[in-house]
Scaffold this active site. Structure first.
Site, mmCIF file in Angstrom:
data_model
loop_
_atom_site.group_PDB
_atom_site.id
_atom_site.type_symbol
_atom_site.label_atom_id
_atom_site.label_comp_id
_atom_site.label_asym_id
_atom_site.label_seq_id
_atom_site.Cartn_x
_atom_site.Cartn_y
_atom_site.Cartn_z
ATOM 1 N N ASP A 159 3.747 0.381 6.323
ATOM 2 C CA ASP A 159 4.510 1.517 6.847
ATOM 3 C C ASP A 159 3.706 2.231 7.933
ATOM 4 O O ASP A 159 2.543 2.592 7.707
ATOM 5 C CB ASP A 159 4.814 2.484 5.699
ATOM 6 C CG ASP A 159 5.668 3.668 6.120
ATOM 7 O OD1 ASP A 159 6.007 3.789 7.314
ATOM 8 O OD2 ASP A 159 5.999 4.481 5.236
ATOM 9 N N HIS B 246 8.433 0.837 4.754
ATOM 10 C CA HIS B 246 9.140 2.107 4.833
ATOM 11 C C HIS B 246 10.621 1.859 4.525
ATOM 12 O O HIS B 246 11.218 0.914 5.032
ATOM 13 C CB HIS B 246 8.996 2.688 6.239
ATOM 14 C CG HIS B 246 9.410 4.105 6.360
ATOM 15 N ND1 HIS B 246 8.522 5.153 6.222
ATOM 16 C CD2 HIS B 246 10.618 4.669 6.626
ATOM 17 C CE1 HIS B 246 9.169 6.286 6.397
ATOM 18 N NE2 HIS B 246 10.447 6.025 6.628
ATOM 19 N N SER C 190 10.289 10.149 3.569
ATOM 20 C CA SER C 190 10.126 10.162 5.020
ATOM 21 C C SER C 190 10.331 11.571 5.574
ATOM 22 O O SER C 190 9.577 12.482 5.232
ATOM 23 C CB SER C 190 11.091 9.150 5.640
ATOM 24 O OG SER C 190 10.768 8.887 6.978
#
Length: 349
Positions: A291, A321, A192
């Protein structure tokens, strides 16, 4: 204090119990979630359902300090406890850091090493929140993992996190002997926001002509403008929300205009690849099907490939995610992380 601890233990046992049920039973608990021609993994679906039943507040709805504590508790609930030969706390470029040494590589000499940068929207996360995935990556890949705790926003806005990541990489090159790292077999990676920092660090390394063997980018944020179909499809109900993304933007780069958000230190998607493509490290980039960041990560991979960079893309269609942190709950998230670890091992062989 005791009541709170007991509650956390019970919640953790419940999550692990339900997500560890046989697949045939999991399929009977609720209806499948299908979106964009993808089916959410049953263990992940049940994990999200338990979160809703427990009325677990989304971290972005809490004051930031409280949200950081909530995220730490949530990640501990789903974390694994994989064993490594050694875990050593140290300072890297003045930052807190943690070195994980796998049992398979305890001997003297230089070893393949991953510089790991944690996710959390530049606002959340630390060495503890990502201790479990670092352990699993080290043990399964047989590489040393050096995790670095960079400065967080809003206390330290852009480009603080980027600058810390770059300083940590330079430190690793200069102090490789201290951590047993082989500078010919270095990777930089993260998830991320950490994937964003890893990608930007790799671009800077290529510009400087410095050694890097692999980029390990796990559902990275690559484009701060964020106009994608995956954000519209999965921006609610799948852990990472539009609200979280907005909070991260307001905390990390509130002072930047839309045009300034194209800065490659923040949005690698807009980097001039023509000047660095031939020196850019090979990339293993993976995304999650459910995601909001899926499309921007895959778009960045396509752009790298078109520029001539060696790229391998893997979409874990049934994941959300944050699956990198779910090494102790369910089967499918852990299996995905193990696959990532094996690709890391191959990339640094």
């Amino acid at each position: 204090m005791i009541t709170s601890h007991v509650q956390q233990v019970v919640e953790r046992l419940l999550v692990r119990g339900v997500t560890g049920l046989p697949e045939v039973l999991q399929r009977r608990l609720g209806r499948p979630v299908v979106r964009d021609a993808q089916t959410l993994a049953d263990d992940v679906r049940l994990m999200l359902a338990l979160q809703r039943l427990a009325r677990e507040p989304a971290v972005e709805t809490l004051p930031i300090v409280e949200g950081r504590r909530a995220l730490a508790r949530q990640t501990a609930m789903i974390a694994g406890d994989d064993q490594v030969a050694e875990v050593r706390d140290l300072r890297v470029a003045g930052l807190p850091a943690r070195l994980y040494v796998p049992s398979a590589r305890r001997g003297p000499g230089a070893h393949p090493t991953l510089l790991f940068l944690h996710g959390g929207g530049f606002v959340y996360g630390d060495l503890d929140s990502h201790d479990a995935p670092c352990r699993l990556l080290a043990s399964e890949a047989g590489v040393r993992v050096l995790a670095v705790d960079y400065r967080l926003a809003p206390e330290h806005p852009f480009p603080a996190a980027h600058d810390d990541a770059w300083a940590a990489y330079r430190w690793l090159l200069e102090h490789a002997d201290e951590v047993g790292a082989d500078t010919a077999r270095l990777a930089v990676g993260g998830d991320s926001a950490g994937g964003n920092l890893a990608a930007a660090t790799a671009l800077a390394a290529a510009r400087e002509g410095l050694p890097l063997a692999l980029q390990l980018l796990v559902y990275p944020g690559t484009d701060a403008l964020r106009d994608t179909e995956s954000l519209r499809l999965f921006g609610e109900g799948f852990y990472l929300t539009q609200g979280f993304i907005d909070l991260a933007a307001d905390a990390y780069y509130p002072h930047l205009s839309q045009d300034e958000r194209r800065d490659p230190r923040l949005s690698p998607a807009y980097a001039d690849l023509g000047e660095v493509a031939d020196r850019l490290a090979p990339v293993f980039l993976c995304t999650a099907g459910f995601d909001p960041l899926r499309d921007e990560g895959e778009a960045y991979a396509r752009r790298l490939e078109e520029a001539g960079v060696a790229v391998e893309v893997r979409r874990f269609e049934d994941q959300i995610h944050g699956f990198l942190n779910m090494t102790g709950a369910g089967r499918t998230p852990r299996a995905a992380v193990v696959e990532i670890a094996h690709r890391l091992e191959a990339g640094l062989a």
